[in-house]
Design a protein around this motif. Structure first.
Motif, PDB file in Angstrom:
ATOM      1  N   ILE B  90       0.882  -1.209   0.038  1.00  0.00           N
ATOM      2  CA  ILE B  90       0.060  -0.031   0.006  1.00  0.00           C
ATOM      3  C   ILE B  90       0.758   1.375   0.075  1.00  0.00           C
ATOM      4  N   ARG B  91       2.015   1.349   1.014  1.00  0.00           N
ATOM      5  CA  ARG B  91       2.858   2.236   0.963  1.00  0.00           C
ATOM      6  C   ARG B  91       3.467   2.717  -0.263  1.00  0.00           C
ATOM      7  N   SER B  92       3.980   1.665  -1.177  1.00  0.00           N
ATOM      8  CA  SER B  92       4.601   1.657  -2.243  1.00  0.00           C
ATOM      9  C   SER B  92       3.965   1.970  -3.406  1.00  0.00           C
ATOM     10  N   GLY B  93       2.583   1.783  -3.466  1.00  0.00           N
ATOM     11  CA  GLY B  93       1.751   1.859  -4.376  1.00  0.00           C
ATOM     12  C   GLY B  93       1.657   0.881  -5.120  1.00  0.00           C
ATOM     13  N   ASP B  96      -1.576  -1.142  -6.561  1.00  0.00           N
ATOM     14  CA  ASP B  96      -2.245  -0.796  -7.720  1.00  0.00           C
ATOM     15  C   ASP B  96      -2.055  -1.560  -8.861  1.00  0.00           C
ATOM     16  N   TYR B 261     -10.184   1.284  -0.155  1.00  0.00           N
ATOM     17  CA  TYR B 261      -8.634   1.694  -1.013  1.00  0.00           C
ATOM     18  C   TYR B 261      -8.675   2.959  -1.829  1.00  0.00           C
ATOM     19  N   ARG B 262      -8.090   3.848  -1.572  1.00  0.00           N
ATOM     20  CA  ARG B 262      -7.739   4.926  -2.529  1.00  0.00           C
ATOM     21  C   ARG B 262      -6.343   5.199  -2.586  1.00  0.00           C
ATOM     22  N   THR B 263      -5.880   5.222  -4.009  1.00  0.00           N
ATOM     23  CA  THR B 263      -4.601   5.954  -4.183  1.00  0.00           C
ATOM     24  C   THR B 263      -4.644   6.953  -5.347  1.00  0.00           C
ATOM     25  N   VAL B 264      -3.796   7.289  -5.760  1.00  0.00           N
ATOM     26  CA  VAL B 264      -3.489   8.135  -6.796  1.00  0.00           C
ATOM     27  C   VAL B 264      -3.940   7.478  -8.376  1.00  0.00           C
TER      28      VAL B 264
END
Lengths: 265, 266
Positions: B90-93, B96, B261-264
């Motif tokens: 999650i931290r490193s992306g 995705d 969960y949401r990331t860029v």
């Protein structure tokens, strides 16, 4: 010396930087120590038990398991992981070029972790559980002797771990061997079961092996179950094992360093 | 279920990759064996010295320890890696990338996290359970083979459910990996001994909040100890149900976290 002190300070600061991690580490130790306290209190009972002709009260056994859990890192040989990690990342070659040198840098890092880990993770558990369940506090003389034995035990455990870990420069990965050492050490050091409760044959074997100097020796001194003659024997044993392991550690280092020089780190 | 062939293929590949260095793999297994044999000897020494631990004699104690290990190893074969690595992903992306694949994210992460030494250790722990059952030789109890199978399935579901639930915390909290390790290396190990040695509040936590007691203690009560009241009978036979509930709760928490969960890039 200045570079070693700086390294100690940096390692200690890095260990303390993540406060949440430090808090979880303390909670982990509290949990492990607490479960051991309940187990051994249930086993020994209110009246205590007889060991080696002396009486071991419930508070004594609580003290034993609290200190054994606090010092459990002595039986974990974390230096094996430290060395393997630095070899795997190629940092070992950089360590060799730095002023303290690779062996000194590893020793100082391990010592910083041991001291800070004890103070931050283990000591709160000892204080809290000792206040709740009782704690045997000996006189300053015995405390000093026990601390000296713990420091000697740390050096011995680190040297043993060093011999296993540094072989990673030749064998690529030696972390797995650590588990066998952990198991044998836990059984024969008094970390898992106090040596007073071992059957005679196993107890005899434990006293021949170096591991009893890590837990049994300092904790026997702390609880007043070791006379001055036995204390002399512990120090003599420690000196003997340090004299045996130091040359092995030096030889292993030279053998492994040759591989690093040839392969370029 | 449609992802099962993928999981099997990935497992096979991971095993082949691990066996590239066979010497290392063998050393690891021998080293683990020495570790657990020493721990079992330590347990046997304690029982021999004090007669019993929390009302359990040697055979029951071996079962307590063996069941906790075998269920943890089976569940951990695929899930322990997920629990340990999710926070980093999650931290490193990297999560995705996992979500962009056509395979279910949990299956994909399980396949990536396959740990070959876990099933090897599970075999050793299973052998310990079988040996303990032979020592027990309970004539009037349930069939040992059925009892052991049901208990292991139930216990594995509990261990897996707890691992997945605590892994899912990573969707809400940064640094959850240390919490997962506290749970698995700390709380789980409290049931290496019967929970009867602990005070009632601790027993209640290990029965209701984090139901590790159903991995070994209550099933063994049903098998080996004379059952005195109806409540104990229910507890002793409900390991499988508790396992199903734990697994469902763990999966629900995972799905909830994944939806949140949401990331860029997500």
């Amino acid at each position: 010396m200045t570079s070693l002190l700086a390294l100690f300070r940096i390692e200690a600061a890095a260990y303390l930087a993540d406060r949440k991690l430090a808090l979880l580490g303390a909670a982990h130790k509290l949990l492990l120590a607490g479960s051991q306290v309940f187990l051994w209190s249930a086993l020994v009972g209110a009246e205590g038990t007889i060991v080696d002709g002396g009486h071991l009260s419930r508070i004594d056994i609580v003290t034993y398991v609290l200190l054994a859990t606090a010092l459990v890192s002595l039986a974990e040989f974390s230096v094996v992981d430290t060395i393997n990690d630095r070899v795997l990342r190629g940092q070992a070659a950089v360590d060799v070029l730095r002023p303290p040198g690779f062996p000194s840098a590893v020793l100082v890092r391990e010592f910083a972790r041991f001291v800070v880990g004890f103070a931050v993770h283990a000591l709160p558990a000892v204080v809290v559980l000792g206040a709740l369940f009782g704690f045997t506090a000996p006189g300053p003389g015995r405390v000093a002797v026990a601390v000296l034995l713990v420091l000697g035990g740390w050096l011995l455990a680190t040297l043993i771990g060093w011999c296993v870990g540094i072989a990673a420069l030749r064998l690529l990965d030696t972390t797995q061997v650590k588990y066998a050492f952990q198991g044998v050490t836990a059984l024969f050091s008094g970390a898992l079961v106090p040596l007073w409760f071992l059957p005679d044959a196993l107890r005899g074997l434990a006293e021949v092996l170096p591991f009893h100097l890590l837990f049994h020796a300092p904790l026997s001194v702390w609880l007043g179950l070791a006379g001055w003659a036995e204390i002399g024997g512990y120090f003599a044993g420690l000196a003997l094992w340090l004299c045996l392991t130091t040359p092995v550690a030096v030889i292993t280092w030279r053998w492994s360093r040759a591989a690093m020089v040839v392969h370029g780190g | 279920m449609r992802d099962l062939p993928f999981l099997i293929a990935q497992t096979s590949l991971a095993l082949q990759a691990r066996l590239q260095n066979r010497f290392n793999f063998v050393v690891e297994q021998v080293s683990n064996l020495v570790f657990y044999v020493c721990a079992t000897i330590g347990l046997a020494i304690i029982v021999a010295r004090f007669g019993e631990i929390g009302g359990f004699a040697l055979a029951e104690m071996m079962l307590v320890y063996g069941l906790n290990l075998v269920t943890y190893f089976i569940a951990g074969t695929y899930l322990w890696g997920v629990a340990r690595t999710l926070e980093g992903l999650i931290r490193s992306g990297e999560l995705d990338l996992v979500l962009a694949r056509p395979i279910g994210p949990l299956t994909l992460l399980m396949a990536r996290s396959f740990e070959p030494s876990m099933p090897v250790k599970a075999v050793g722990a299973f052998a310990l359970c079988v040996y303990a059952l032979l020592l027990l030789d309970e004539g009037n109890g349930p069939s040992p083979a059925i009892w052991l199978s049901v208990t292991i399935v139930g216990g594995t579901l509990i261990q897996g459910g707890v691992m997945l639930a605590f892994a899912s915390i990573a969707f809400w909290v940064a640094g959850s990996r240390d919490l997962v390790e506290l749970m698995i290396y700390g709380v789980r190990r409290t049931v290496d001994v019967p929970i009867s040695v602990y005070p009632s509040p601790v027993q209640l936590v290990l029965t209701v909040a984090i139901p590790y007691a159903f991995v070994n203690y209550y099933p063994i009560l049903g098998l080996a100890v004379s059952i005195e009241n109806g409540a104990t009978t229910v507890l002793a036979s409900s390991a499988l149900i508790v396992g199903l509930v734990s697994a469902a709760a763990g999966t629900a928490l995972w799905r909830l976290g994944l939806r949140r969960y949401r990331t860029v890039g997500a």
